[in-house]
Design a protein around this motif. Structure first.
Motif, PDB file in Angstrom:
ATOM      1  N   THR A  89     -22.505  19.132  22.722  1.00 24.46           N
ATOM      2  CA  THR A  89     -22.647  18.278  21.543  1.00 24.46           C
ATOM      3  C   THR A  89     -21.803  17.012  21.676  1.00 24.46           C
ATOM      4  O   THR A  89     -20.881  16.943  22.495  1.00 24.46           O
ATOM      5  N   ASN A  90     -22.115  16.018  20.845  1.00 26.50           N
ATOM      6  CA  ASN A  90     -21.328  14.787  20.833  1.00 26.50           C
ATOM      7  C   ASN A  90     -19.875  15.062  20.448  1.00 26.50           C
ATOM      8  O   ASN A  90     -18.955  14.424  20.969  1.00 26.50           O
ATOM      9  N   PHE A  91     -19.669  16.004  19.529  1.00 26.85           N
ATOM     10  CA  PHE A  91     -18.308  16.335  19.123  1.00 26.85           C
ATOM     11  C   PHE A  91     -17.522  16.918  20.292  1.00 26.85           C
ATOM     12  O   PHE A  91     -16.359  16.566  20.526  1.00 26.85           O
ATOM     13  N   SER A  92     -18.158  17.799  21.058  1.00 28.83           N
ATOM     14  CA  SER A  92     -17.500  18.376  22.233  1.00 28.83           C
ATOM     15  C   SER A  92     -17.149  17.292  23.247  1.00 28.83           C
ATOM     16  O   SER A  92     -16.046  17.281  23.816  1.00 28.83           O
ATOM     17  N   LEU A  93     -18.081  16.382  23.496  1.00 30.45           N
ATOM     18  CA  LEU A  93     -17.811  15.290  24.433  1.00 30.45           C
ATOM     19  C   LEU A  93     -16.654  14.418  23.960  1.00 30.45           C
ATOM     20  O   LEU A  93     -15.816  13.987  24.752  1.00 30.45           O
ATOM     21  N   THR A  94     -16.603  14.170  22.650  1.00 34.33           N
ATOM     22  CA  THR A  94     -15.521  13.348  22.106  1.00 34.33           C
ATOM     23  C   THR A  94     -14.176  14.027  22.318  1.00 34.33           C
ATOM     24  O   THR A  94     -13.195  13.378  22.715  1.00 34.33           O
ATOM     25  N   VAL A  95     -14.106  15.318  22.070  1.00 38.28           N
ATOM     26  CA  VAL A  95     -12.861  16.056  22.280  1.00 38.28           C
ATOM     27  C   VAL A  95     -12.479  16.046  23.763  1.00 38.28           C
ATOM     28  O   VAL A  95     -11.292  15.945  24.116  1.00 38.28           O
ATOM     29  N   MET A  96     -13.466  16.120  24.636  1.00 42.54           N
ATOM     30  CA  MET A  96     -13.182  16.068  26.075  1.00 42.54           C
ATOM     31  C   MET A  96     -12.592  14.713  26.464  1.00 42.54           C
ATOM     32  O   MET A  96     -11.683  14.634  27.300  1.00 42.54           O
ATOM     33  N   LYS A 151      -8.241  30.499  29.299  1.00 43.63           N
ATOM     34  CA  LYS A 151      -9.432  30.693  28.468  1.00 43.63           C
ATOM     35  C   LYS A 151      -9.360  32.044  27.744  1.00 43.63           C
ATOM     36  O   LYS A 151      -9.249  33.095  28.385  1.00 43.63           O
ATOM     37  N   PRO A 152      -9.436  32.045  26.400  1.00 46.83           N
ATOM     38  CA  PRO A 152      -9.338  33.301  25.652  1.00 46.83           C
ATOM     39  C   PRO A 152     -10.646  34.079  25.582  1.00 46.83           C
ATOM     40  O   PRO A 152     -10.650  35.247  25.207  1.00 46.83           O
ATOM     41  N   GLN A 153     -11.760  33.421  25.925  1.00 42.89           N
ATOM     42  CA  GLN A 153     -13.065  34.065  25.842  1.00 42.89           C
ATOM     43  C   GLN A 153     -13.834  33.835  27.130  1.00 42.89           C
ATOM     44  O   GLN A 153     -13.632  32.844  27.825  1.00 42.89           O
ATOM     45  N   VAL A 154     -14.742  34.758  27.417  1.00 44.29           N
ATOM     46  CA  VAL A 154     -15.569  34.627  28.616  1.00 44.29           C
ATOM     47  C   VAL A 154     -16.808  33.802  28.248  1.00 44.29           C
ATOM     48  O   VAL A 154     -17.853  34.337  27.879  1.00 44.29           O
ATOM     49  N   THR A 155     -16.685  32.514  28.320  1.00 39.30           N
ATOM     50  CA  THR A 155     -17.794  31.595  28.091  1.00 39.30           C
ATOM     51  C   THR A 155     -17.731  30.510  29.166  1.00 39.30           C
ATOM     52  O   THR A 155     -16.648  30.202  29.685  1.00 39.30           O
ATOM     53  N   PRO A 156     -18.878  29.926  29.521  1.00 38.40           N
ATOM     54  CA  PRO A 156     -18.860  28.898  30.575  1.00 38.40           C
ATOM     55  C   PRO A 156     -17.922  27.737  30.264  1.00 38.40           C
ATOM     56  O   PRO A 156     -17.186  27.275  31.142  1.00 38.40           O
ATOM     57  N   LEU A 157     -17.952  27.257  29.020  1.00 38.35           N
ATOM     58  CA  LEU A 157     -17.128  26.125  28.614  1.00 38.35           C
ATOM     59  C   LEU A 157     -16.382  26.487  27.338  1.00 38.35           C
ATOM     60  O   LEU A 157     -17.000  26.920  26.358  1.00 38.35           O
ATOM     61  N   HIS A 158     -15.067  26.317  27.352  1.00 37.99           N
ATOM     62  CA  HIS A 158     -14.278  26.631  26.157  1.00 37.99           C
ATOM     63  C   HIS A 158     -13.480  25.405  25.734  1.00 37.99           C
ATOM     64  O   HIS A 158     -12.613  24.917  26.448  1.00 37.99           O
ATOM     65  N   ILE A 159     -13.821  24.894  24.536  1.00 33.78           N
ATOM     66  CA  ILE A 159     -13.095  23.774  23.935  1.00 33.78           C
ATOM     67  C   ILE A 159     -12.608  24.243  22.570  1.00 33.78           C
ATOM     68  O   ILE A 159     -13.403  24.543  21.683  1.00 33.78           O
ATOM     69  N   LYS A 184     -19.282  26.899  22.320  1.00 33.54           N
ATOM     70  CA  LYS A 184     -19.730  28.267  22.572  1.00 33.54           C
ATOM     71  C   LYS A 184     -21.207  28.325  22.940  1.00 33.54           C
ATOM     72  O   LYS A 184     -21.660  29.229  23.645  1.00 33.54           O
ATOM     73  N   ASN A 185     -21.988  27.362  22.464  1.00 36.53           N
ATOM     74  CA  ASN A 185     -23.436  27.357  22.698  1.00 36.53           C
ATOM     75  C   ASN A 185     -23.817  26.952  24.117  1.00 36.53           C
ATOM     76  O   ASN A 185     -24.946  27.188  24.565  1.00 36.53           O
ATOM     77  N   VAL A 186     -22.893  26.337  24.858  1.00 34.01           N
ATOM     78  CA  VAL A 186     -23.212  25.795  26.182  1.00 34.01           C
ATOM     79  C   VAL A 186     -23.327  26.928  27.205  1.00 34.01           C
ATOM     80  O   VAL A 186     -22.424  27.756  27.333  1.00 34.01           O
ATOM     81  N   ASN A 187     -24.455  26.974  27.930  1.00 33.53           N
ATOM     82  CA  ASN A 187     -24.627  28.030  28.938  1.00 33.53           C
ATOM     83  C   ASN A 187     -24.205  27.529  30.317  1.00 33.53           C
ATOM     84  O   ASN A 187     -23.890  26.349  30.519  1.00 33.53           O
ATOM     85  N   ALA A 188     -24.204  28.437  31.285  1.00 30.76           N
ATOM     86  CA  ALA A 188     -23.714  28.122  32.631  1.00 30.76           C
ATOM     87  C   ALA A 188     -24.561  27.054  33.308  1.00 30.76           C
ATOM     88  O   ALA A 188     -24.036  26.184  34.020  1.00 30.76           O
ATOM     89  N   ALA A 189     -25.870  27.104  33.114  1.00 31.54           N
ATOM     90  CA  ALA A 189     -26.758  26.136  33.758  1.00 31.54           C
ATOM     91  C   ALA A 189     -26.473  24.720  33.260  1.00 31.54           C
ATOM     92  O   ALA A 189     -26.435  23.767  34.054  1.00 31.54           O
TER      93      ALA A 189
END
Length: 580
Positions: A383-390, A475-483, A495-500
């Protein structure tokens, strides 16, 4: 239902355009009052420094430093209360239009735009002028039983004729962003990567007119909700006000009922007192759902220009979604969404601290959208919010840091900044004068290149991105990307982002790093007046990529990316030989 304003006499000439119309990309920055600090600090380029000095001189008489978000909101809301939205004919004399409206009072600002027809936003100097105009307005000449006699500040112009209007071109204030191909051509004519980033920001950021229109839509909706809650307010939040909004972005609105009880909770000392009787509900969520259900029904039945109303009440954050045709905005109305308001305030603060923050965010978001990394359709995309935080995290990791961590901003906060929402610590300083930044003069070119390099090699499998501490965390959770969510720290905003999707993002970061490195050996596209300048620098990053789709395997992606880089290198070599 629209109300009609009569001119009395036919109009002859066409609209010459609004008094706020802006020409050229640079003027957007100078005319957008609340984005005062776009070049307030040195970003390592002479062009930016020169523009910053000019902007500082222009704004000296306005104020010395950036305003708080709530000061900006109050100013914009007050402007909106003195404004009306008028549907006009496509060929209308601006001179006669203003002459007629001026009979009701002094006009501060006005502009025209197109959205399902021609519209004008008119800001009067006083609210009394708005009342006088509405008193002069009449209901349309149709059967009274077939319309709802709802009075609003969305009006229609009648009694004007365009038969005698000359057929001249009209300049209309655009409310949509520049097409990507046009943007690439524009960037290719710039002289440096720094100037390309600045040019992209100017092309995509919200204009002063668009911001005014967003606040006016909120004000028009407030006219409906005050029938039930007379002291409520409706505020825009998110991209509309945090400084990172792109032309054409959705309008997120927050129905604030707190103002109703503010100052009303009196401590009983002695003697008699009265208090309002209240109807209870099972939970605060149930109250929010009930309020939005009623407001949604009113917007659907009585809201002029509001179409496609959906009441999405069982979502994690209940909302009412609708399209506002006169403005062209897709609108989401929520209530009891205070954490989102604090997130908006935080992003606004970071954007005001250093001009490079906004420029980098706009660039990364544009790049991501060009390659399908983000999407307006819900799914596994970043998401745009995730990119902004990155971007914020990357800027915190610079040496020295360009922006402070959230924990540092919390430590600088005063008692008046204390904010705990649903058990979450949302406290951070609001007084800009308390924040002392370290000197970092890295150029935009260096930052954008190293942003891609940073995330091309980030340890996603082990580490989490956390702007509270400004350091990678386990990383506290097993997810591809954790922000980590900045305020609701137990939540992962990606949390919605998958490995691909993450693999594709990384591959594109690698490709973009290589492309920018190769651009260092080239010069700009050349003639600024030419439409055929060769894409270079940032412009090459927005061209279609050869990185394979989501379903392809990693080795194939790397192979195709490598082949493209070889092809580009050969092309650059040939171009250099031709220039020689």
């Amino acid at each position: 239902m629209r109300r009609f304003v009569s001119f009395g006499t036919a109009m002859a000439s066409s609209i010459a355009v609004c008094g706020l119309h802006m020409t050229g990309g640079r003027s957007i920055i100078n005319s957008t009052k609340w984005v005062k600090t776009l070049f307030r600090r040195d970003v390592g380029t002479n062009a930016a420094a020169a523009q910053g000095e000019a902007l500082r001189k222009e704004e000296t008489d306005v104020q010395d430093g950036p305003q708080s978000l709530y000061a900006v909101l109050a100013e914009r809301q007050e402007q909106a209360e003195r404004s009306v939205l008028i549907s006009c004919l496509s060929k209308t004399s601006e001179k006669k239009f203003l002459k007629y409206l001026s009979k009701h009072g002094e006009i501060n600002k006005h502009f025209f735009y197109e959205s399902y027809g021609m519209y004008a936003v008119v800001e009067f100097a006083s609210r009394e002028s708005v009342s006088a105009l509405m008193e002069d307005a009449s209901f349309p000449s149709v059967s009274h039983e077939s319309v709802v006699p709802f009075k609003s500040r969305l009006l229609s112009l009648r009694g004007a004729s365009s038969a005698d209007s000359p057929h001249g071109s009209q300049l209309i204030q655009s409310q949509t962003s520049m097409p990507i191909n046009e943007l690439i051509r524009r960037l290719s004519r710039e002289d440096s990567v720094d100037q390309q980033v600045i040019s992209l920001t100017e092309a995509y950021q919200l204009t002063d007119e668009n911001i005014r229109l967003r606040f006016l839509v909120c004000s028009l909706l407030k006219d409906i909700t005050t029938a039930y809650f007379p002291e409520c307010t409706i505020k825009p939040f998110g991209s509309s006000v945090n400084g990172f909004g792109k032309l054409g972005c959705d309008l997120d609105m927050f129905l604030d009922l707190d103002a109703i009880t503010k100052g009303k909770n009196k401590l009983l000392k002695s003697g008699l007192s009265v208090e309002f009787q209240m109807k209870g509900a099972n939970s605060e969520r149930a109250v929010t759902q009930s309020v939005l259900s009623v407001i949604g029904e009113c917007v659907d039945q009585f809201g002029p220009g509001c179409v496609g109303v959906q009441k999405i009440l069982n979502a994690r954050c209940p909302l009412v979604r609708f399209a506002h045709q006169p403005s062209g905005f897709q609108c989401d109305l929520t209530a009891n969404n205070r954490v989102a308001m604090k997130s908006t305030e935080l992003l606004y603060l970071y954007g005001e601290l250093d001009p490079r923050v906004r420029s980098l965010v706009f660039t990364v978001r544009c790049w991501a959208r060009a390659h399908g990394i983000t999407s307006s359709i819900p799914g596994a995309w970043i998401t745009n919010f995730s990119l902004t935080v990155m971007v914020l995290f990357f800027l915190q990791r610079r040496s020295p840091p360009i922006i402070p961590t959230l924990n540092h901003l919390r430590d600088l906060a005063g008692p008046e900044d204390t904010s705990v929402i649903e058990g979450n610590d949302c406290t951070f300083v609001s007084d800009f004068s308390r924040i002392q930044l370290q000197v970092n003069t890295e150029t935009l070119e260096k930052l954008i290149s190293e942003f891609f390099e940073f995330y091309a090699s980030f340890a996603y499998s082990r580490m989490s991105i956390d702007i509270r501490k400004g350091q990678e965390q386990n990383k506290p959770q097993v997810t591809p990307l954790h922000i980590q969510n900045p305020f609701e720290t137990s939540l992962n905003i990606s949390k919605n982002v998958n490995a691909a999707q993450l693999d594709r993002f990384v591959a594109l970061c690698q490709e973009s790093t290589w492309l920018l490195q190769q651009s260092e050996a080239t010069t700009s596209g050349g003639d600024a007046s030419s439409d055929t300048a060769t894409p270079w620098g940032l412009a090459t990053l927005l061209l279609p990529s050869q990185v394979a789709g989501v379903k392809s395997n990693k080795k194939r992606r790397q192979k195709q990316t490598s082949e493209r880089i070889k092809s580009l290198l050969e092309s650059l070599k040939q171009n250099n030989q031709q220039k020689s």
